[in-house]
Enzyme design. Structure first.
Site, PDB file in Angstrom:
ATOM      1  N   ASP A   1       0.840  -1.184   0.000  1.00 61.90           N
ATOM      2  CA  ASP A   1       0.000   0.000   0.000  1.00 61.90           C
ATOM      3  C   ASP A   1       0.884   1.246   0.000  1.00 61.90           C
ATOM      4  O   ASP A   1       1.854   1.329   0.764  1.00 61.90           O
ATOM      5  CB  ASP A   1      -0.900  -0.026   1.245  1.00 61.90           C
TER       6      ASP A   1
ATOM      7  N   GLU B   1       1.547   0.264  -4.811  1.00 64.21           N
ATOM      8  CA  GLU B   1       1.047   1.552  -5.274  1.00 64.21           C
ATOM      9  C   GLU B   1       2.216   2.532  -5.321  1.00 64.21           C
ATOM     10  O   GLU B   1       2.744   2.909  -4.284  1.00 64.21           O
ATOM     11  CB  GLU B   1      -0.031   2.073  -4.328  1.00 64.21           C
TER      12      GLU B   1
END
Length: 914
Positions: free
Chosen positions: A514, A544
């Site tokens: 993340d 990400e």
């Protein structure tokens, strides 16, 4: 100026000074109050000898010009008062600091690390390491004062630079945490600024402490450790840490272990375990089959799934297992049948949304609210869901509490630390048995809480170290929550140690990070080396790579972001094709949810009622080119014939001010049209497709989105339920929207569209456009539409798996083998065609492959002169009698004499030369 330091020792206190009752007191006891500390900490310790005070006016050396000087005041326990215009009071000692010349050199690593801090006076102190260690345990105030000793300005100081320099040996020190053996149990905690640390031991999750042991400090590493002459496995523990906290004082924090491998209920106590203990493994663990390593990262096709979503509504799962790890062991359930079918079709990885211990779900006593059976566009459902959101059993889990322990709400007994370990492993074993590799979604970029919050762990052990601070010493929150600082050595170590633990002890095959762009590339590459060594094979890393916040554009370090990971082999999610296909962007609100159509849902060729009439062919051409960028793996050097008649590398094509192409290898890109974030593709299409689009055509558009992912070079990523037309009743951010808005139906009867207006937060501005669509029964799919999409993804996976041409390993191969007919200004922008050359590629299966995707609601004819005279046939998957989509077989046409292809409406198909 005189130098004074207390000679306080840090050795163990006498046993009589360690009352057992402290172990069962509150989570914090203030030993000495320090309410006069400066509100801000603008002084930044760069290394053990140097500080910078950004914004403070540089000064000459006070011995040459005594008009003002810089002093570091200290007091054990606090109480320093630094009022402008008055002399400092309450300090126990002071250190005169030398002012360095503006051109003073710093080690390059230090200079780069603190570039973000800005210009300011550079200060140096002359202090040996022994006294410096003691100084860093005290209350500190940095003061600029005049020749009479009156305060001109004062500030607190940020310690991480000094701690990383002074305790660099901690990075390679012995394992942290609790480690039991047959004869003893060792405890180790990094707490270099603590004045005392002891460990409390409990027989179980509920009883009072029965033992307290003092830990001793290793001054070289800052590690506190103790060895208890007993095998304590199965017992529980926490630490009492006496530490100075700016603005509060000297406190005794009762806190769990950051290296906890398991916990009791609601993470109140850490659990002592040897993860190699056979008692913590499910039956068959040692000999369980495991999918082999992948040929390349591009072979990954991923299904992203939430543990609770998977089974909470599945009546075929044993009631005690619903919403739990053990649901994956119910081999005969409908959900497992769904995963089995995907695995047989070619899916390689199941990625689980967070399964480490997170803080947002009560592990005991959580509730499942009774949601009313209200109208499709009613606000009543969301009102009930949100009224219970803080105490219900659902959350995505992007709020880490303990990185190394399995989440307790997914275990059948959260109060037993062994249960969650065994059941997590049983889940992994069951998925491996299906042939699916298991990936974890990990969130090392922030924590659930920080500061002196009861649920804060890291910051209550080493205040001000583990989190990234702004110029004033406040914790940055650009990621939504308290940002961690993986540029600091021991936070990086915690992340790397954690990932290794999951690989070594739980057989995790891959990770999704993340907000990975908030982490240094160097830390991610070190992590890659560690997990590969632990696994004895390559462990795939994706994440990400968004570039934003206080670290944007390399402000603090070279990031693990889209534009900074070239050559690393680590994959980042690409938003280029995602936005071109879906339309707009993830920040759209209000009417833009409808108006900003994309290539899939009608841009220009099928405008909806809010579409901008000024948009025209040029806009559609641009979106088609960006869709091709995704199909080409977002490769920076791939050359595309663009809509303006030129030919340029993808790095020279603009995407919102950034290069459209950024990857150096296809494995560095993750392709997707839907994931847990933002609206599902079905819900966004419900907003953007023209009203009156049939339910079956909506299913077909969904399949086109899946096809674009399956045909793209790079990693293919699918959100669970994309193949069953998953709806969250238009919720754009369902992280805390309960089971109601996150449901999955493995009986394939419902997709849960039109089950109420979504929660007001993040959605209310669009309710006026959502409500009439939610109430429109014609949008809701029939079971036959769901079955069509379900089977279509399986066919697409079979097609992708049928040839490595869809999964090329390097950029040169993509440039050599992939070309796009039908480009340039004269193209038909409604049809995207890609040609793959299999000549000379081992195992290619086909000499040539040609895929065509028609987004139009009408059939399209496409003349491709280069394909004249070839003997193309439909891909074997299309020719199969049980093919999900019959249109390729029944309606598609190829005229070899003209090189003309007729592609049915809203259809994706593949031709091959065998």
């Amino acid at each position: 100026m005189a130098l004074w330091l207390p000679a306080g020792a840090v050795a163990a206190a006498p046993a009589a000074a360690l009352p057992l009752a402290d172990c069962d007191a509150g989570f914090q006891t203030v030993l000495t109050a320090d309410r006069d500390a400066p509100a801000e900490a603008r002084g930044i310790w760069l290394d053990r000898r140097t500080l910078r005070w950004p914004g403070a006016a540089p000064s000459t050396d006070p011995s040459a010009d005594p008009s003002h000087r810089y002093v570091l005041y200290h007091a054990d326990g606090g109480g320093i008062r630094s009022v402008v215009g008055h002399r400092v009071a309450g300090a126990q000692g002071a250190i005169a600091l030398s002012v360095l010349p503006p051109d003073a050199s710093l080690p390059e690593t230090v200079r780069q690390r603190f570039t973000h801090a800005g210009a300011g006076v550079m200060l140096q102190l002359d202090l040996d390491d022994v006294r410096l260690r003691d100084l860093l345990r005290q209350s500190l105030v940095l003061v600029q004062e005049d020749r009479e000793g009156r305060v001109l300005q004062a500030t607190g100081v940020q310690l991480p630079g000094a701690l990383d320099d002074l305790y660099a040996a901690a990075g390679d020190a012995a394992a942290l945490g609790a480690h039991p053996t047959a004869s003893a149990t060792a405890f180790s905690l990094w707490a270099p600024t603590a004045r005392a640390v002891s460990v409390c031991v409990y027989a179980d999750d509920t009883q009072r402490a029965y033992r307290r042991e003092q830990l001793r400090l290793d001054p070289a590493t800052g590690l506190w450790s103790a060895s208890v002459s007993a095998d304590l496995r199965g017992h529980y523990y926490d630490y009492l840490v006496d530490v100075q906290v700016r603005g509060i004082g000297q406190v005794r924090n009762r806190v769990t272990d950051p290296y906890s491998v398991s916990l009791g209920t609601d993470s109140r106590r850490s659990y002592i375990a040897d993860l190699d203990d056979p008692a913590l493994t499910p039956a068959g663990w040692d000999t369980a089959p495991r999918p082999g390593p992948l040929r390349a990262q591009t072979d990954m096709s991923i299904y992203e799934l939430h543990v609770r979503d998977f089974s909470i509504g599945d009546a075929s799962v044993a009631p005690a297992h619903r919403g739990k790890y053990l649901a994956f062991t119910d081999a005969g359930s409908a959900g497992m049948a769904h995963l089995r079918a995907l695995a047989r079709a070619g899916l390689t990885d199941l990625h689980l949304l967070p399964v480490y211990d997170f803080g947002s779900v009560p592990e005991s006593g959580c509730v499942t609210p009774q949601v009313p059976d209200a109208a499709a566009d009613s606000p009543a459902q969301q009102a009930v869901v949100m009224a219970h959101a803080s105490g219900d059993c659902f959350n995505w889990g992007y709020d880490p509490f303990h990185f190394n322990a399995p989440e307790g709400s997914y275990a059948t007994d959260p109060g037993d630390g062994a249960t969650r370990i065994r059941e997590f492993r049983a889940m992994v074993m069951a998925l491996h048995r299906l042939g699916l590799r298991v990936g974890m979604d990990v969130v090392y970029n922030h924590t659930f809480a920080a500061g002196q919050d009861e649920r804060s762990v890291l910051d209550r052990i080493v205040p001000g170290y583990y989190h990234r601070l702004d110029a004033a010493g406040r914790i940055e929150r650009s990621t939504c929550c308290e940002n961690t600082a993986t540029e600091h050595a021991m936070m990086a170590r915690l992340m790397i140690d954690s990932a290794e633990l999951w690989v070594r002890h739980y057989r995790i095959d891959s990770f999704r990070f993340d907000l990975m762009g908030h982490q240094p590339r160097a830390a991610m590459e070190a992590l890659q080396r560690r997990v590969d060594a632990a696994a004895g094979r390559h462990v795939q890393l994706i994440g990400e790579g968004w570039n934003f916040g206080e670290v944007a554009d390399g402000a603090r370090f070279v990031q693990a972001s889209q534009l900074s990971l070239g050559g690393s082999g680590i994959g980042t999610f690409s938003d280029r094709a995602r936005d071109a296909l879906r339309g707009g962007g993830p920040g759209d609100s209000g009417a833009d949810k409808v108006a900003r159509q994309g290539w899939l849902n009608g841009l220009v060729y099928a405008p909806n009622e809010l579409a901008d009439p000024a948009l025209g062919r040029a806009d559609l051409l641009r979106h088609a080119d960006l869709a091709r960028v995704g199909l080409a793996g977002t490769l920076r050097d791939y050359v595309l014939a663009t809509a303006d008649g030129g030919a340029r590398p993808l790095r020279d094509i603009d995407y919102n001010g950034q290069p459209a192409g950024y990857a150096t290898a296809p494995g560095e890109v993750v392709n997707y049209v839907e994931n847990h974030d933002n609206e599902t593709l079905f819900d966004l299409n419900a907003l953007r497709l023209p009203r009156g689009t049939s339910a079956h055509d909506r299913a077909r558009v969904q399949v086109l989105g899946m096809a674009m992912t399956a045909f793209s070079q790079g990693v293919a990523y699918f959100h669970a339920g994309i193949d069953t037309l998953r709806s969250k009743s238009m919720d754009r951010n369902s992280f805390d929207s309960g089971d109601w808005f996150n449901r999955l139906d493995w009986s394939y009867q419902d997709n849960f569209f039109g089950t109420g207006l979504p929660p007001a937060s993040g959605n209310e501005a669009a309710w006026p456009w959502m409500a009439p669509r939610l109430a429109d029964a014609s949008i809701r799919p029939a079971p036959a539409d769901i079955a069509f999409a379900r089977d279509a993804l399986r066919d697409l996976l079979r097609i992708r798996a049928s040839s490595p041409l869809f999964r090329l390993e390097d950029a040169a191969d993509v440039s050599r083998r992939l070309r796009f007919p039908n480009t340039g200004p004269a193209q038909n922008p409604l049809v995207i065609a890609g040609h793959l050359d299999g000549q000379g590629l081992a195992g290619a299966g086909f000499r040539e492959v040609l895929y065509l995707v028609n987004a139009s609601p009408q059939a399209q004819a496409l003349d491709l002169p280069a394909e004249r005279g070839k003997r193309y046939v439909l891909h074997p998957v299309h020719r199969a009698v049980d093919a999900a989509d019959t249109r390729p077989r029944e309606q598609a046409r190829f005229d070899p004499a003209r090189g003309r292809f007729t592609v049915p409406p809203r259809t994706a198909l593949v031709y091959v030369l065998e």
